[in-house]
Write a protein that holds these residues in place. Structure first.
Motif, mmCIF file in Angstrom:
data_model
loop_
_atom_site.group_PDB
_atom_site.id
_atom_site.type_symbol
_atom_site.label_atom_id
_atom_site.label_comp_id
_atom_site.label_asym_id
_atom_site.label_seq_id
_atom_site.Cartn_x
_atom_site.Cartn_y
_atom_site.Cartn_z
ATOM 1 N N ALA A 186 5.641 -0.734 -7.338
ATOM 2 C CA ALA A 186 3.929 0.340 -6.779
ATOM 3 C C ALA A 186 4.247 1.308 -7.615
ATOM 4 O O ALA A 186 5.338 1.989 -6.925
ATOM 5 N N ALA A 214 4.374 3.816 2.565
ATOM 6 C CA ALA A 214 4.707 3.043 1.657
ATOM 7 C C ALA A 214 4.788 1.457 2.955
ATOM 8 O O ALA A 214 5.726 1.162 3.602
ATOM 9 N N GLU A 215 3.748 0.689 2.752
ATOM 10 C CA GLU A 215 3.685 -0.360 3.205
ATOM 11 C C GLU A 215 3.800 -2.090 2.729
ATOM 12 O O GLU A 215 2.955 -1.740 1.360
ATOM 13 N N THR A 230 2.343 5.571 -7.354
ATOM 14 C CA THR A 230 1.028 6.314 -7.528
ATOM 15 C C THR A 230 0.331 7.320 -9.232
ATOM 16 O O THR A 230 1.993 7.419 -9.302
ATOM 17 N N ARG A 287 0.799 5.540 -0.111
ATOM 18 C CA ARG A 287 0.069 6.865 -0.539
ATOM 19 C C ARG A 287 0.844 7.779 0.115
ATOM 20 O O ARG A 287 1.960 7.910 0.200
ATOM 21 N N LYS A 306 0.602 -1.107 -0.151
ATOM 22 C CA LYS A 306 -0.172 -0.133 -0.055
ATOM 23 C C LYS A 306 0.898 1.348 -0.031
ATOM 24 O O LYS A 306 1.299 1.347 0.677
ATOM 25 N N ASP A 326 2.935 -5.893 1.318
ATOM 26 C CA ASP A 326 1.623 -6.589 0.378
ATOM 27 C C ASP A 326 2.193 -7.397 2.053
ATOM 28 O O ASP A 326 3.294 -8.093 2.391
#
Length: 181
Positions: free
Chosen positions: A172, A50-51, A174, A3, A1, A53
């Motif tokens: 990933a 950022a984390e 954004t 953001r 994740k 999975d």
């Protein structure tokens, strides 16, 4: 994740707040949003978290990519390594050494003994030009994991294909945050 929020003057404790998103929305704009010069107090800041999975690989690094068009109409992009796992340091050109690789080529197994489960940073553009339109987006890289071609070759008991590397660093991205003078 992952953001990201763009803003001008996030609180000093922004990275430590338990409600990261609430603070981001209250003091900035989310990815896909716009910043304009009328709000500017200095260079724009990017509040990033950022984390990993929980069923996948640790994180290697977070990068901010800035894009702009100069006065001659030429397009430019600059990649900034803004936070990373491990005891690595940037070289003189802003490049970061590789994190390492725990993938065992014979079995396809890997472990999370390198990298970090989460990375956060409050970053400010060191080359900000308030008269220049720009966009900023975030890219997060995982530690190396086996490519599907390696896993297929192991399952089929075949030789690993030579057309590409046996490991890959998943990413990933954004949506951008836009700056308009």
């Amino acid at each position: 994740k992952v953001r990201v929020f763009g803003g001008w003057d996030f609180d000093d404790n922004a990275l430590d707040t338990p409600d990261f998103a609430e603070l981001g929305y209250a003091q900035g704009v989310p990815m896909g949003g716009s910043l304009n010069a009328a709000q500017a107090t200095a260079a724009p800041q990017m509040l990033i978290r950022a984390e990993m999975d929980p069923n996948n690989a640790h994180l290697d690094r977070v990068q901010v990519i800035k894009g702009w068009v100069d006065s001659a109409g030429a397009q430019h992009e600059q990649v900034y390594n803004v936070v990373w796992a491990g005891e690595r340091t940037l070289d003189g050109n802003g490049k970061l050494p590789a994190i390492g690789n725990t993938v065992h080529i014979g079995s396809g197994h890997w472990d999370n003994s390198i990298g970090a489960p989460a990375l956060s940073v409050l970053w400010s553009d060191p080359n900000f030009d308030p008269s220049q339109r720009a966009f900023y987006y975030v890219r997060v890289l995982q530690i190396p994991t086996p490519r599907h071609s390696l896993l297929d070759s192991i399952a089929l008991q075949a030789q690993v294909p030579q057309e590409g590397p046996a490991t890959i660093q998943e990413r990933a991205y954004t949506s951008p945050i836009w700056y308009t003078p």
